[in-house]
Write a protein that holds these residues in place. Structure first.
Motif, mmCIF file in Angstrom:
data_model
loop_
_atom_site.group_PDB
_atom_site.id
_atom_site.type_symbol
_atom_site.label_atom_id
_atom_site.label_comp_id
_atom_site.label_asym_id
_atom_site.label_seq_id
_atom_site.Cartn_x
_atom_site.Cartn_y
_atom_site.Cartn_z
ATOM 1 N N LEU A 171 47.096 44.699 40.778
ATOM 2 C CA LEU A 171 46.849 43.302 40.331
ATOM 3 C C LEU A 171 47.637 43.024 39.073
ATOM 4 C CD1 LEU A 171 42.718 42.847 40.977
ATOM 5 C CD2 LEU A 171 44.799 41.712 42.369
ATOM 6 N N GLU A 172 47.578 43.952 38.340
ATOM 7 C CA GLU A 172 48.424 43.940 36.895
ATOM 8 C C GLU A 172 50.164 43.671 37.483
ATOM 9 O OE1 GLU A 172 46.485 45.839 33.381
ATOM 10 O OE2 GLU A 172 47.105 47.305 34.857
ATOM 11 N N SER A 173 50.417 44.474 38.383
ATOM 12 C CA SER A 173 51.833 44.689 38.474
ATOM 13 C C SER A 173 52.501 43.170 39.535
ATOM 14 C CB SER A 173 52.464 45.757 39.100
ATOM 15 O OG SER A 173 51.877 45.765 40.445
ATOM 16 N N THR A 174 51.550 42.671 40.140
ATOM 17 C CA THR A 174 51.947 41.591 41.055
ATOM 18 C C THR A 174 51.856 39.902 39.988
ATOM 19 O OG1 THR A 174 50.375 42.451 42.521
ATOM 20 C CG2 THR A 174 51.076 40.223 43.156
ATOM 21 N N HIS A 188 40.001 36.612 38.374
ATOM 22 C CA HIS A 188 38.593 36.710 37.910
ATOM 23 C C HIS A 188 38.380 38.199 37.484
ATOM 24 C CE1 HIS A 188 36.362 33.257 39.344
ATOM 25 N NE2 HIS A 188 36.927 33.397 40.544
ATOM 26 N N VAL A 189 39.526 39.190 38.211
ATOM 27 C CA VAL A 189 39.405 40.571 37.880
ATOM 28 C C VAL A 189 40.042 41.059 36.535
ATOM 29 C CG1 VAL A 189 39.661 42.774 38.870
ATOM 30 C CG2 VAL A 189 38.563 40.994 40.169
ATOM 31 N N VAL A 196 35.796 47.254 33.109
ATOM 32 C CA VAL A 196 35.588 47.947 34.336
ATOM 33 C C VAL A 196 35.972 49.211 34.010
ATOM 34 C CG1 VAL A 196 36.857 48.476 36.370
ATOM 35 C CG2 VAL A 196 36.412 45.991 35.932
ATOM 36 N N LEU A 197 36.887 49.628 32.890
ATOM 37 C CA LEU A 197 37.551 50.762 32.555
ATOM 38 C C LEU A 197 36.214 51.394 31.648
ATOM 39 C CD1 LEU A 197 41.302 50.481 32.067
ATOM 40 C CD2 LEU A 197 40.085 51.331 34.185
ATOM 41 N N ILE A 319 32.694 39.474 45.290
ATOM 42 C CA ILE A 319 32.857 40.199 43.934
ATOM 43 C C ILE A 319 32.489 39.322 42.886
ATOM 44 C CG2 ILE A 319 35.067 40.521 42.329
ATOM 45 C CD1 ILE A 319 36.493 41.573 44.943
ATOM 46 N N VAL A 320 32.692 37.829 42.887
ATOM 47 C CA VAL A 320 32.388 37.258 41.903
ATOM 48 C C VAL A 320 30.790 37.114 41.682
ATOM 49 C CG1 VAL A 320 32.419 34.778 40.965
ATOM 50 C CG2 VAL A 320 34.612 35.805 41.928
#
Length: 345
Positions: A171-174, A188-189, A196-197, A319-320
């Motif tokens: 998601l970060e690299s997209t 959202h994520v 999360v981490l 997820i949400v």
């Protein structure tokens, strides 16, 4: 699953007639669940069955197929040896097997239980909470009478962590997506990445405490939420035993932590016939692991598994609305349990 598997109903019906020796009237897809496709099977003689269909091309469903060899014999034994009758159990095919494989799928036929699930019945009434607690105790009391060596034993598995970290990296690299669901997923994520981490690190820490716990292991259903409970004539029936294993009792208690835990614990202990010690860190571990593992599964679905946009939309909503919005309530619920236990001393 929200979208029907790519097999014509008449082809599925013909295969069921061949493998189970039943005369079919109709097969109806039921949009529910995450680990298999669900169908209602209607027979010419008026009998009805519930069918689970697993796709061999879906890695998550392949894992579910692996679990069949553990929980299908268990539920058969629970029912036929009258250890716990309010249960779904497999119907054997003409070869005497619990499952059937054809056309790159595996199917399991179950007895059909009348009634409605409790998925939309939250918050549960005191009566329902007490009934669930009594059933949990009854399931655990069956432990001495089953073959524990034939079941999975809790290892406090967190292997999902690698999938979760991979999905966040993707998601970060997209760049911004043209696909609206995947773009909404990023929005959202990614802002929750640090949380999360942090929670993932906490789960690693809690796992150590869980492994060190020496409490006796018992038979647990493993996924006792409203969608896996059917109420019929004031009786509760427990379905979907995929998560069943020999584990600490907290595995089945964690779904009822919070203010209602006092009612649950009283009915549970009364049916057990003795008091129990509750490990709060085990409740924390199971709570956080549950939500993070679900997050990993739904992320993997959207990014790698799903082929239908409707399924993507469903998984994004999960997820949400059924995952990330619940993390902040875990500690208050555990503290509520702690306060209830303190009052009982």
């Amino acid at each position: 699953m929200e979208v029907q598997y790519r097999i014509e109903d008449h082809v599925l019906a013909a295969s069921l007639e061949k493998e189970y020796g039943i005369r079919m009237e109709s097969v109806r897809f039921i949009p529910m669940g995450d680990s298999a496709y669900s169908y209602r099977v209607n027979c010419a003689n008026g009998e009805r069955y519930y069918l689970k269909l697993f796709d061999h091309q879906n890695d998550r469903q392949l894992r579910s197929i692996e679990r069949l060899r553990y929980y299908l014999p268990l539920t058969w034994q629970l029912y036929h040896q009258r250890l716990f009758r309010n249960v779904t159990y497999p119907i054997k095919n003409k070869d005497g097997d619990y499952k059937t494989t054809f056309n790159d799928i595996t199917v399991v036929l179950f007895n059909f239980i009348e009634g409605e699930t409790l998925a939309e019945a939250y918050p549960f009434s005191t009566e329902i909470v007490e009934s669930i607690a009594r059933s949990v105790a009854q399931i655990q009391l069956a432990t001495p009478f089953i073959d524990k060596t034939a079941l999975l034993t809790e290892t406090f598995d967190i292997s999902f962590a690698s999938d979760l970290e991979k999905c966040i990296s993707v998601l970060e690299s997209t760049e911004a997506c043209s696909n609206p669901v995947k773009q909404a997923l990023r929005e959202h994520v990614l802002p929750k990445k640090e949380q999360v981490l942090t929670l993932l690190n906490l789960v690693y820490e809690l796992r150590g405490a869980a492994i060190a716990d020496t409490k006796e292991r018992v038979l647990c259903h493993g996924d006792i939420w409203g969608g896996n409970l059917i109420r019929h004539h004031n009786e509760l029936y427990f379905i979907d035993w995929e998560s069943a294993m020999i584990a600490p009792p907290e595995f089945d208690l964690v779904g009822y932590i919070g203010e209602e835990f006092d009612v649950f614990l009283s009915a549970y202990e009364k049916h057990l016939g003795h008091s129990v010690n509750i490990n709060l860190d085990l409740l924390r571990f199971y709570s956080y692991r549950h939500h993070l593992r679900n997050l990993a599964d739904w992320l993997m679905n959207i990014l790698y598994r799903n082929t239908e946009e409707a399924q993507n939309e469903h998984d994004l909503d999960m997820i949400v609305s059924h995952c990330m919005n619940r993390w902040d309530s875990i500690e208050p619920k555990v503290r509520a349990v702690e306060a209830i236990l303190q009052k009982r001393k």
